[in-house]
Design a protein around this motif. Structure first.
Motif, PDB file in Angstrom:
ATOM      1  N   HIS A 171      35.016  35.811  44.772  1.00 44.54           N
ATOM      2  CA  HIS A 171      35.316  37.046  44.871  1.00 44.54           C
ATOM      3  C   HIS A 171      36.467  37.331  44.369  1.00 44.54           C
ATOM      4  CE1 HIS A 171      31.713  38.402  47.094  1.00 44.54           C
ATOM      5  NE2 HIS A 171      31.950  37.331  48.009  1.00 44.54           N
ATOM      6  N   ARG A 172      37.506  36.481  44.096  1.00 49.32           N
ATOM      7  CA  ARG A 172      38.914  36.910  43.634  1.00 49.32           C
ATOM      8  C   ARG A 172      38.471  37.354  41.983  1.00 49.32           C
ATOM      9  NH1 ARG A 172      43.840  33.420  41.599  1.00 49.32           N
ATOM     10  NH2 ARG A 172      45.372  35.018  41.132  1.00 49.32           N
ATOM     11  N   ARG A 173      37.647  36.196  41.424  1.00 48.46           N
ATOM     12  CA  ARG A 173      37.230  36.338  39.986  1.00 48.46           C
ATOM     13  C   ARG A 173      36.375  37.677  39.845  1.00 48.46           C
ATOM     14  NH1 ARG A 173      33.818  31.946  38.824  1.00 48.46           N
ATOM     15  NH2 ARG A 173      33.700  31.582  40.976  1.00 48.46           N
ATOM     16  N   SER A 174      35.609  37.884  40.922  1.00 52.23           N
ATOM     17  CA  SER A 174      34.882  39.317  40.925  1.00 52.23           C
ATOM     18  C   SER A 174      35.639  40.505  40.896  1.00 52.23           C
ATOM     19  CB  SER A 174      33.816  39.343  41.782  1.00 52.23           C
ATOM     20  OG  SER A 174      33.018  38.268  41.827  1.00 52.23           O
ATOM     21  N   ARG A 175      36.779  40.319  41.558  1.00 53.10           N
ATOM     22  CA  ARG A 175      37.542  41.640  41.638  1.00 53.10           C
ATOM     23  C   ARG A 175      38.537  41.883  40.541  1.00 53.10           C
ATOM     24  NH1 ARG A 175      38.293  39.538  47.144  1.00 53.10           N
ATOM     25  NH2 ARG A 175      40.143  38.442  46.265  1.00 53.10           N
ATOM     26  N   LYS A 176      38.926  40.641  39.726  1.00 57.42           N
ATOM     27  CA  LYS A 176      39.362  41.020  38.263  1.00 57.42           C
ATOM     28  C   LYS A 176      38.606  41.300  37.428  1.00 57.42           C
ATOM     29  CE  LYS A 176      43.644  39.333  38.831  1.00 57.42           C
ATOM     30  NZ  LYS A 176      44.813  40.160  38.223  1.00 57.42           N
TER      31      LYS A 176
ATOM     32  N   ILE B  86      37.271  48.557  34.463  1.00 53.60           N
ATOM     33  CA  ILE B  86      37.851  49.799  34.694  1.00 53.60           C
ATOM     34  C   ILE B  86      38.845  50.126  33.531  1.00 53.60           C
ATOM     35  CG2 ILE B  86      39.283  51.301  36.189  1.00 53.60           C
ATOM     36  CD1 ILE B  86      37.420  49.906  38.344  1.00 53.60           C
ATOM     37  N   ALA B  87      39.767  49.051  33.362  1.00 56.73           N
ATOM     38  CA  ALA B  87      40.980  49.310  32.605  1.00 56.73           C
ATOM     39  C   ALA B  87      40.646  49.232  31.157  1.00 56.73           C
ATOM     40  CB  ALA B  87      41.990  48.464  32.830  1.00 56.73           C
ATOM     41  N   GLY B  88      39.371  48.473  30.832  1.00 59.18           N
ATOM     42  CA  GLY B  88      38.836  48.160  29.507  1.00 59.18           C
ATOM     43  C   GLY B  88      39.914  46.895  28.785  1.00 59.18           C
ATOM     44  N   ALA B  89      40.171  45.979  29.827  1.00 58.93           N
ATOM     45  CA  ALA B  89      41.309  44.904  29.435  1.00 58.93           C
ATOM     46  C   ALA B  89      40.481  43.897  29.026  1.00 58.93           C
ATOM     47  CB  ALA B  89      41.842  44.482  30.690  1.00 58.93           C
TER      48      ALA B  89
END
Length: 336
Positions: free
Chosen positions: A288-293, A299-302
C-alpha cells in the motif's frame, strides 16, 4: 450454504495445537476457545446470506453477477455501502481469522511445547493476509477504466467476485496463487543493496519462484515500467528513494551501499525498515505504500512506475489466459 470454519489442514493443526495448549496454559486455552466462538458466529452470518453468484429478485430489480460487475465498473470496489453485505461480512471474517492465527502464532513463540507448530501456523497466517491483499490488486485492475480492455477488467471482476463468494476455498482462482507465491518469496529475502543494481536480490527471489515467474520475466523483463516496479519490490523502497540513493552514490563517488548508509542517505525521507519475514503485515504495508506513491505520480505526472509489480504480474497472467480463449475463474486446483 454450509461451510466449515477450517479446511482440513487448518483443522488438524488447530486440534493438535489446542490439545497441547490446554495442558500448558488453561487460561490461554479458554481465550482461544472464546475467539473461535466469535469466528464461528461470523462464519454463520456469512453463510446465511444468499450467494452473490445467484440471481436475486427485489421487486422489479434483478441482482446478478452481471449487474454486480456493472456496479464495480461504475462505482469501484472500495465503497462499503454499494457492495453486497455478504462481501463486507466475509472480509470481516477473514480479518478476524487472520487475527486469530496471529494470536496462535504468538502462543507458539511463547511456549516451548508449542514451538513445533510455529511454521504451520505462520503459513496459514500468511495465506489469510495475502488473500485480503490479492483482493486489493484485483480492485485496482477493475477500477482502471480506459487503461485496460473491458474484457480484462471483466475477467478481474469475475475473479474478485469468486474470491468474495468462496472465502473458505484456497483453490478458487487461477491467478492468485502466483502473486501469493511472489509475496511469500519476498518475505524470505532481505535486500543487500550493494551497487543498487538488484542483481543479487532478483536471483534470490527468482530461485524461490515457479516457471510462471520466468515466463513473465522473459516476456516483460525489458519493459521499463516492469524494471522500475521490480526494483521497488526487491529493494523494499519506492522509486523516488531508489533514484535519490543512486544520485547520492554518484555525487559521492560511492560504489556500494549497505542498509546503514542507505538510511543515512534517506534521512530526509522515511528510513526504510526491513520487511520482517515472520510478519506478513509488513508486506501489506509495503504494497500500500507503493500504491499510494503510484497515485501521487499519476496525479503529478511524475516519472516512475504507474503500477505495482503485483498488478503487472496479475495482468500478464490474465492476458495469457484470455489469449488462449479461456474466460472466467476455474474451480480446479491451479498448478504451482
Amino acid at each position: 450454504m454450509n461451510i466449515e470454519l477450517y479446511d482440513g489442514r487448518e483443522q488438524a493443526l488447530r486440534d493438535r495445537l489446542k490439545k497441547n495448549l490446554r495442558k500448558i496454559d488453561p487460561d490461554m486455552y479458554a481465550t482461544c476457545r472464546l475467539m473461535e466462538a466469535e469466528l464461528g458466529s461470523l462464519s454463520r452470518v456469512f453463510c446465511s446470506y444468499p450467494s452473490i453468484l445467484d440471481n436475486q429478485h427485489f421487486g422489479d430489480e434483478i441482482h446478478s453477477v452481471d449487474t454486480l460487475i456493472e456496479r464495480l465498473f461504475r462505482d469501484g470496489c472500495d465503497h462499503t455501502v454499494l457492495l453486497p453485505t455478504k462481501v463486507m461480512v466475509g472480509r470481516t471474517f477473514t480479518v478476524a481469522k487472520f487475527n486469530f492465527f496471529g494470536f496462535l502464532r504468538k502462543i507458539c513463540s511463547r511456549y516451548e511445547g508449542l514451538a513445533r507448530y510455529d511454521q504451520e501456523v505462520q503459513e496459514v497466517w500468511e495465506h489469510l493476509l495475502f488473500s485480503l491483499l490479492i483482493e486489493d490488486v484485483y480492485q485496482v485492475i477493475i477500477e482502471r477504466n480506459g487503461y485496460y480492455s473491458p474484457e480484462l477488467r471483466r475477467e478481474a471482476a469475475l475473479e474478485l467476485i469468486h474470491l468474495w463468494e468462496y472465502r473458505f476455498d484456497q483453490t478458487v482462482t487461477d491467478y492468485a496463487p502466483a502473486v501469493v507465491e511472489l509475496w511469500r518469496a519476498r518475505l524470505q529475502i532481505a535486500p543487500v543493496f550493494g551497487t543498487m543494481m538488484g542483481t543479487m536480490e532478483l536471483m534470490r527471489l527468482s530461485s524461490l519462484l515457479s516457471d510462471r515467474w520466468y515466463r513473465f520475466l522473459d516476456e516483460q523483463g525489458e519493459v521499463r515500467e516492469v524494471q522500475q516496479a521490480l526494483e521497488e519490490f526487491v529493494f523494499g523502497i519506492v522509486h523516488e528513494e531508489i533514484c535519490l540513493v543512486r544520485e547520492t552514490m554518484d555525487s559521492r563517488g560511492i560504489a556500494a551501499v549497505n542498509r546503514e548508509s542507505l538510511q543515512e542517505m534517506l534521512a530526509r525521507e522515511v528510513p526504510p525498515e526491513p520487511i520482517q519475514e515472520d510478519d506478513p503485515r509488513e508486506m501489506y504495508r509495503f504494497y500500500h505504500r507503493r500504491s499510494r506513491k503510484i497515485l501521487r505520480r499519476r496525479i503529478a505526472g511524475a516519472e516512475g512506475p504507474r503500477r505495482t509489480l503485483e498488478e503487472i504480474l496479475l495482468v500478464f497472467l490474465m492476458n495469457q489466459r484470455l489469449a488462449a480463449g479461456l474466460f472466467g475463474p476455474s474451480q480446479e486446483n491451479p498448478a504451482p
